[in-house]
Design an enzyme around this catalytic site. Sequence first.
Site, PDB file in Angstrom:
ATOM      1  N   CYS A   3      18.374  45.434  68.577  1.00 46.86           N
ATOM      2  CA  CYS A   3      18.302  44.524  69.724  1.00 46.86           C
ATOM      3  C   CYS A   3      17.093  44.893  70.576  1.00 46.86           C
ATOM      4  CB  CYS A   3      19.590  44.603  70.541  1.00 46.86           C
ATOM      5  SG  CYS A   3      19.482  43.736  72.114  1.00 46.86           S
ATOM      6  N   CYS A   6      18.012  46.195  74.076  1.00 49.92           N
ATOM      7  CA  CYS A   6      18.579  47.551  74.016  1.00 49.92           C
ATOM      8  C   CYS A   6      17.451  48.563  73.805  1.00 49.92           C
ATOM      9  CB  CYS A   6      19.635  47.653  72.916  1.00 49.92           C
ATOM     10  SG  CYS A   6      21.232  46.927  73.360  1.00 49.92           S
ATOM     11  N   HIS A  45      25.346  46.236  76.089  1.00 53.84           N
ATOM     12  CA  HIS A  45      24.983  45.048  75.311  1.00 53.84           C
ATOM     13  C   HIS A  45      26.095  44.007  75.321  1.00 53.84           C
ATOM     14  CE1 HIS A  45      22.972  42.755  72.084  1.00 53.84           C
ATOM     15  NE2 HIS A  45      24.224  42.385  71.852  1.00 53.84           N
ATOM     16  N   ASN A  85      19.820  31.265  79.150  1.00 50.89           N
ATOM     17  CA  ASN A  85      19.839  30.403  77.976  1.00 50.89           C
ATOM     18  C   ASN A  85      20.879  30.923  76.992  1.00 50.89           C
ATOM     19  OD1 ASN A  85      17.613  28.902  78.990  1.00 50.89           O
ATOM     20  ND2 ASN A  85      16.206  30.465  78.229  1.00 50.89           N
ATOM     21  N   GLY A  91      18.041  27.581  73.802  1.00 48.71           N
ATOM     22  CA  GLY A  91      16.736  28.223  73.770  1.00 48.71           C
ATOM     23  C   GLY A  91      16.781  29.727  73.940  1.00 48.71           C
ATOM     24  N   HIS A  96      20.760  39.204  73.827  1.00 45.19           N
ATOM     25  CA  HIS A  96      21.295  40.243  74.732  1.00 45.19           C
ATOM     26  C   HIS A  96      21.314  39.539  76.081  1.00 45.19           C
ATOM     27  CE1 HIS A  96      21.307  44.677  76.253  1.00 45.19           C
ATOM     28  NE2 HIS A  96      21.379  43.908  77.329  1.00 45.19           N
ATOM     29  N   HIS A  98      20.814  37.993  79.423  1.00 48.70           N
ATOM     30  CA  HIS A  98      19.761  38.194  80.420  1.00 48.70           C
ATOM     31  C   HIS A  98      19.676  36.995  81.342  1.00 48.70           C
ATOM     32  CE1 HIS A  98      17.936  36.370  76.829  1.00 48.70           C
ATOM     33  NE2 HIS A  98      17.096  35.755  77.639  1.00 48.70           N
ATOM     34  N   HIS A 100      17.046  35.045  83.738  1.00 45.70           N
ATOM     35  CA  HIS A 100      15.671  34.841  84.171  1.00 45.70           C
ATOM     36  C   HIS A 100      15.686  34.578  85.677  1.00 45.70           C
ATOM     37  CE1 HIS A 100      13.985  33.876  80.052  1.00 45.70           C
ATOM     38  NE2 HIS A 100      15.265  33.592  79.825  1.00 45.70           N
TER      39      HIS A 100
HETATM   40  P1  AMP Z   1      15.277  33.715  76.127  1.00 46.62           P
HETATM   41  O1  AMP Z   1      14.272  32.871  75.392  1.00 46.62           O
HETATM   42  O2  AMP Z   1      16.045  32.983  77.191  1.00 46.62           O
HETATM   43  O3  AMP Z   1      16.169  34.453  75.174  1.00 46.62           O
HETATM   44  O4  AMP Z   1      14.440  34.785  76.947  1.00 46.62           O
HETATM   45  C1  AMP Z   1      13.869  35.901  76.353  1.00 46.62           C
HETATM   46  C2  AMP Z   1      12.687  36.249  77.188  1.00 46.62           C
HETATM   47  O5  AMP Z   1      12.305  37.562  76.872  1.00 46.62           O
HETATM   48  C3  AMP Z   1      11.465  35.348  76.994  1.00 46.62           C
HETATM   49  O6  AMP Z   1      11.128  34.724  78.225  1.00 46.62           O
HETATM   50  C4  AMP Z   1      10.396  36.324  76.520  1.00 46.62           C
HETATM   51  O7  AMP Z   1       9.110  36.035  77.053  1.00 46.62           O
HETATM   52  C5  AMP Z   1      10.917  37.645  77.027  1.00 46.62           C
HETATM   53  N1  AMP Z   1      10.468  38.808  76.281  1.00 46.62           N
HETATM   54  C6  AMP Z   1      10.411  38.982  74.938  1.00 46.62           C
HETATM   55  N2  AMP Z   1       9.967  40.220  74.629  1.00 46.62           N
HETATM   56  C7  AMP Z   1       9.732  40.846  75.807  1.00 46.62           C
HETATM   57  C8  AMP Z   1       9.245  42.142  76.155  1.00 46.62           C
HETATM   58  N3  AMP Z   1       8.927  43.063  75.233  1.00 46.62           N
HETATM   59  N4  AMP Z   1       9.117  42.444  77.473  1.00 46.62           N
HETATM   60  C9  AMP Z   1       9.431  41.528  78.411  1.00 46.62           C
HETATM   61  N5  AMP Z   1       9.907  40.305  78.146  1.00 46.62           N
HETATM   62  C10 AMP Z   1      10.046  39.951  76.871  1.00 46.62           C
HETATM   63 ZN    ZN Z   2      21.126  44.632  73.309  1.00 47.87          ZN
END
Ligand code: AMP
Ligand code: ZN
Length: 112
Positions: A3, A6, A45, A85, A91, A96, A98, A100
């Site tokens: 992940c 993680c 997680h 999302n 999307g 994991h 999160h 935004h």
């Molecule tokens: P989602 O598309 O809602 O699952 O959001 C995942 C988010 O994680 C996206 O906006 C990506 O730009 C962001 N993301 C992916 N890899 C990283 C990373 N290494 N550091 C910071 N953000 C990331």
């Molecule tokens: Zn995770």
Amino acid sequence: MDCLFCSIIEGKIPSKKLYEDDKILAFYDIQPQAPIHFLVIPKEHLDGADCITQANAEIVSYIFSKIPALAKEAGMTNGYRVVTNVLEDGGQSVRHLHFHVLGGGKLNVVFG
Ligand code: AMP
Ligand code: ZN
């Protein structure tokens, strides 16, 4: 388990941290969709918002209780948007949970 978030929590992948405590991590999104864009994740997680139950929902209120101060610290002085999302149609690219947090300017209303 493989992940990305993680791995960020474990420090195996670097991130630009905004805040961290024993329960959550906030870090800036690598591909910002707004002038200021950070993510808040639980350290434990959970796959996504579709996996929130009565038994694990406390972390969600904890995250939301922290977001106002984090938004202020990040420089969001005039409001912000919180988005999560879920799965493919929603999307979700990282499985994991999160949230935004987007701000730093007037946001458009977007569906899809
Ligand atoms: P989602 O598309 O809602 O699952 O959001 C995942 C988010 O994680 C996206 O906006 C990506 O730009 C962001 N993301 C992916 N890899 C990283 C990373 N290494 N550091 C910071 N953000 C990331
Ligand atoms: Zn995770």
